[in-house]
Design a protein around this motif. Structure first.
Motif, PDB file in Angstrom:
ATOM      1  N   SER A   1      -4.104  10.259  -1.821  1.00 40.48           N
ATOM      2  CA  SER A   1      -4.807   8.981  -1.712  1.00 40.48           C
ATOM      3  C   SER A   1      -3.819   7.822  -1.627  1.00 40.48           C
ATOM      4  N   SER A   2      -4.342   6.648  -1.263  1.00 42.01           N
ATOM      5  CA  SER A   2      -3.526   5.436  -1.185  1.00 42.01           C
ATOM      6  C   SER A   2      -3.792   4.551  -2.395  1.00 42.01           C
ATOM      7  N   ILE A   3      -2.812   3.728  -2.720  1.00 39.72           N
ATOM      8  CA  ILE A   3      -2.912   2.879  -3.900  1.00 39.72           C
ATOM      9  C   ILE A   3      -2.302   1.513  -3.600  1.00 39.72           C
ATOM     10  N   LEU A   4      -2.952   0.461  -4.070  1.00 36.15           N
ATOM     11  CA  LEU A   4      -2.415  -0.896  -3.950  1.00 36.15           C
ATOM     12  C   LEU A   4      -1.483  -1.154  -5.125  1.00 36.15           C
ATOM     13  N   SER A   5      -0.227  -1.463  -4.845  1.00 37.55           N
ATOM     14  CA  SER A   5       0.782  -1.647  -5.886  1.00 37.55           C
ATOM     15  C   SER A   5       1.199  -3.108  -5.984  1.00 37.55           C
ATOM     16  N   PHE A   6       1.359  -3.596  -7.219  1.00 35.83           N
ATOM     17  CA  PHE A   6       1.914  -4.931  -7.406  1.00 35.83           C
ATOM     18  C   PHE A   6       2.512  -5.066  -8.797  1.00 35.83           C
ATOM     19  N   GLY A   7       3.360  -6.067  -8.947  1.00 39.16           N
ATOM     20  CA  GLY A   7       3.944  -6.387 -10.238  1.00 39.16           C
ATOM     21  C   GLY A   7       4.280  -7.863 -10.282  1.00 39.16           C
ATOM     22  N   THR A   8       4.972  -8.281 -11.345  1.00 37.04           N
ATOM     23  CA  THR A   8       5.429  -9.659 -11.471  1.00 37.04           C
ATOM     24  C   THR A   8       6.947  -9.640 -11.639  1.00 37.04           C
ATOM     25  N   ALA A   9       7.509 -10.730 -12.077  1.00 37.92           N
ATOM     26  CA  ALA A   9       8.923 -10.750 -12.461  1.00 37.92           C
ATOM     27  C   ALA A   9       9.043 -10.356 -13.924  1.00 37.92           C
ATOM     28  N   GLY A  10      10.263 -10.066 -14.347  1.00 38.72           N
ATOM     29  CA  GLY A  10      10.553  -9.834 -15.755  1.00 38.72           C
ATOM     30  C   GLY A  10      10.339  -8.406 -16.210  1.00 38.72           C
ATOM     31  N   CYS A  11      10.838  -8.098 -17.430  1.00 40.27           N
ATOM     32  CA  CYS A  11      10.669  -6.774 -18.033  1.00 40.27           C
ATOM     33  C   CYS A  11      11.004  -6.876 -19.517  1.00 40.27           C
ATOM     34  N   ASN A  12      10.402  -6.003 -20.324  1.00 34.64           N
ATOM     35  CA  ASN A  12      10.697  -6.029 -21.755  1.00 34.64           C
ATOM     36  C   ASN A  12      11.744  -5.003 -22.160  1.00 34.64           C
ATOM     37  N   LEU A  13      12.345  -4.315 -21.178  1.00 32.67           N
ATOM     38  CA  LEU A  13      13.500  -3.478 -21.448  1.00 32.67           C
ATOM     39  C   LEU A  13      14.712  -4.052 -20.728  1.00 32.67           C
TER      40      LEU A  13
ATOM     41  N   ILE B   1       0.866  -1.168   0.000  1.00 29.65           N
ATOM     42  CA  ILE B   1       0.000   0.000   0.000  1.00 29.65           C
ATOM     43  C   ILE B   1       0.912   1.230   0.000  1.00 29.65           C
ATOM     44  N   ASP B   2       0.797   2.062  -1.027  1.00 32.40           N
ATOM     45  CA  ASP B   2       1.661   3.227  -1.196  1.00 32.40           C
ATOM     46  C   ASP B   2       0.840   4.505  -1.265  1.00 32.40           C
ATOM     47  N   PRO B   3       1.461   5.644  -0.947  1.00 32.70           N
ATOM     48  CA  PRO B   3       0.856   6.916  -1.341  1.00 32.70           C
ATOM     49  C   PRO B   3       0.967   7.047  -2.857  1.00 32.70           C
ATOM     50  N   ILE B   4      -0.033   7.592  -3.486  1.00 28.98           N
ATOM     51  CA  ILE B   4      -0.010   7.661  -4.941  1.00 28.98           C
ATOM     52  C   ILE B   4       1.114   8.559  -5.441  1.00 28.98           C
ATOM     53  N   GLU B   5       1.585   9.469  -4.592  1.00 31.26           N
ATOM     54  CA  GLU B   5       2.704  10.340  -4.967  1.00 31.26           C
ATOM     55  C   GLU B   5       3.979   9.547  -5.229  1.00 31.26           C
ATOM     56  N   LYS B   6       4.024   8.302  -4.742  1.00 30.14           N
ATOM     57  CA  LYS B   6       5.222   7.480  -4.908  1.00 30.14           C
ATOM     58  C   LYS B   6       5.344   6.902  -6.310  1.00 30.14           C
ATOM     59  N   LYS B   7       4.318   7.011  -7.135  1.00 30.78           N
ATOM     60  CA  LYS B   7       4.333   6.338  -8.444  1.00 30.78           C
ATOM     61  C   LYS B   7       5.305   6.926  -9.471  1.00 30.78           C
ATOM     62  N   PRO B   8       5.639   8.192  -9.618  1.00 28.73           N
ATOM     63  CA  PRO B   8       5.002   9.301  -8.944  1.00 28.73           C
ATOM     64  C   PRO B   8       3.849   9.901  -9.769  1.00 28.73           C
TER      65      PRO B   8
END
Length: 341
Positions: A76-88, A61-68
């Motif tokens: 406001s607050s935001i639920l953040s998630f990701g997976t492994a890997g990247c296309n860059l 759970i992050d502050p949305i300013e952290k995205k930024p």
């Protein structure tokens, strides 16, 4: 119970059992049993599977300013998630332990359905869900399914991305997206080719598409790396392109680099470099310019572009005061670009 693999959405069969992945401009040709550059799209039996689907590497759970994001539901607050890997393949990646890992190397969660992600957001009473940490482009099928349910539940959706996505696939992936922060990593093809193994024009095309063909609110971030993309000339050209192609209302975040991954021989970005870039951007007509990864009160404050009054004062990612009323400056009534309610 073993998770059922998800067939990918964007691919074309090729001769000899190979597959052309059409999700991003890398257009990997993938042989049987092989994965694409991103590590989470695999050719199994002549079909392309999105093996990162339902397998996040963690939630926060992050502050949305952290995205930024400074102009999208500030405070406001935001639920953040990701997976492994990247296309860059950014040599300076600040999150490389995730983005350069295969899905089985990250002890990822398994069988996390889109419904469960949205339920988690509701449980913690957050306004939005962020697809982030690695580039969400590569788990586009998961993004679509989660974001669709989230929208039905009144929860906003945010992409944090490099913008390196195929022009056809992006129409699908961004269908339910409300906001995005897009990395414009530099303004030369040499930088993109040498340090990210990608191409700048595809990113510029995504930015123009977001501006002209969607209702997605977006902001831009540029990580300034000493002697690589921090020259005044390059920043001036970048800002001119932004104002000419995207307008002057798109907020721009200049953030500080720290030595990491394969670029450990560089010094941290001096605060003075960020402030100089901020001044250049303001002088070239961009109305809202911020600095990040350093503490600087002025560089983190939102000002009215008309009367100059302080509207939102921040302490890192926390808001001390917000004087935007009904999307306008409380003092002179100027409309402030963004989404504030």
């Amino acid at each position: 119970m073993q998770q059922e693999l998800k067939i990918a959405s964007w691919w074309e069969p090729q001769p000899n059992g190979k597959i052309l992945c059409t999700l991003c401009p890398r257009y990997c040709t993938i042989g049987e049993g092989q994965k694409g550059f991103c590590y989470i799209r695999e050719n199994i039996g002549g079909k392309l599977y999105a093996i990162g689907y339902g397998r996040p590497t963690g939630f926060a759970i992050d502050p949305i300013e952290k995205k930024p994001l400074n102009h999208f539901l500030p405070g406001s607050s935001i639920l953040s998630f990701g997976t492994a890997g990247c296309n860059l393949g950014c040599k300076f990646c600040q999150n490389w332990t995730t983005s350069k890992s295969k899905i089985d190397e990250r002890n990822s969660l398994k069988n996390v359905s889109p419904e469960e992600v949205v339920a988690l957001a509701k449980k913690h009473n957050v306004n939005s869900i962020a697809y982030t940490y690695n580039d969400p482009t590569i788990f586009g099928e998961y993004v679509i399914d989660v974001s669709k349910i989230a929208r039905e539940e009144g929860i906003k959706n945010v992409m944090v991305t490099a913008g390196y996505i195929d022009k056809n696939a992006r129409k699908d992936v961004y269908k339910y997206i409300n906001a995005a922060n897009v990395d414009l990593k530099a303004f030369t093809e040499q930088f993109y080719h040498k340090l990210t193994f990608s191409h700048i024009q595809d990113v510029l095309d995504t930015l123009i598409w977001l501006k002209n063909e969607t209702e997605v609110w977006f902001e831009i971030t540029t990580l300034l790396i000493p002697d690589e993309n921090d020259s005044s000339d390059e920043i001036e050209k970048m800002c001119d392109w932004i104002t000419e192609n995207l307008g002057s209302d798109i907020p721009h975040h200049f953030t500080a680099f720290h030595p990491d991954f394969k670029l450990r021989d560089k010094e941290r970005t001096p605060t003075e470099t960020l402030l100089k870039a901020r001044d250049i951007a303001l002088n070239h007509g961009i109305k809202y310019v911020y600095v990040g990864n350093v503490f600087h009160e002025e560089g983190q404050t939102t000002y009215c572009p008309t009367c100059g009054v302080k509207l939102i004062q921040r302490n890192w990612h926390s808001i001390n005061s917000n004087k935007i009323v009904n999307g306008k400056c409380y003092k002179c009534g100027t409309k402030i670009a963004g989404v504030f309610e």
